[in-house]
Design an enzyme around this catalytic site. Sequence first.
Site, mmCIF file in Angstrom:
data_model
loop_
_atom_site.group_PDB
_atom_site.id
_atom_site.type_symbol
_atom_site.label_atom_id
_atom_site.label_comp_id
_atom_site.label_asym_id
_atom_site.label_seq_id
_atom_site.Cartn_x
_atom_site.Cartn_y
_atom_site.Cartn_z
ATOM 1 N N TYR A 201 0.705 -1.697 -0.111
ATOM 2 C CA TYR A 201 0.140 -0.564 -0.125
ATOM 3 C C TYR A 201 0.849 1.579 0.634
ATOM 4 O O TYR A 201 0.368 1.970 -0.724
ATOM 5 C CB TYR A 201 -0.901 -0.252 0.886
ATOM 6 N N LYS A 205 1.051 4.842 -2.567
ATOM 7 C CA LYS A 205 0.797 5.906 -2.183
ATOM 8 C C LYS A 205 1.877 7.197 -2.628
ATOM 9 O O LYS A 205 1.942 8.307 -2.696
ATOM 10 C CB LYS A 205 0.476 5.724 -0.937
#
Length: 223
Positions: A201, A205
């Site tokens: 993740y 980002k």
Amino acid sequence: AAYVVPKIESKVWPKLFQAMPSLSGKVVAITGCTSGTGLCAAIGSAKKGALVLLLNRPSERATAALSKVQAEGKAEHVDCDLQDFASVRQAGEAIRSKFPEGIDVLCNNAGVMALDDYSTKDGFDVQMQVNHLSHFLLTKELMPLLEKKAAAAGEARVVNHSSIARFGVPLEGKYFESGLGGQLGGNNPDMAAGEGNWRRYHMTKLANAVFTYALKSKLESRG
């Protein structure tokens, strides 16, 4: 008993909405509008007068979201499954066909978080494809429309949604490679550990942020 989402009044949104300029006559495309920030952005844009394109996977949630936005203004659904590059390209083609004069805003909002380590049909990590790669592709597909509107109206914009989760270790190329989906750290949902699910993740980002800076630099260099 079924979980009931608590109704909490935002301390930020009312002032932010009031400060937003009119969007009358503008076309605003937003990914991931079934809930959260995407739905808020869609409703807010519709209230300000924009025609909002809701890019979602076909689902009951997508239908419900469309109804909510249409209750506040003009909105249309566009099929777009970010786990499938072919679907993203079809969404781009559909928008180019319907809005040859251009669109004003592309908001790359959709995202998934801390999913298990598995591959999309295209061979990429599911988080990286949904959060970054498909938005990169969608931006490429719609850039001619954004440039056309910028030339005619003086401005158009791409809005990318990143996260504080971008802070951490540097980007690693393996997370962008085809064929490695499902082989990138396994399943470790412990946020404190910062590995497995959360490492992937974080990479997405950080990729969002790097893409934003790179796109800004590229467009500025072209004038």
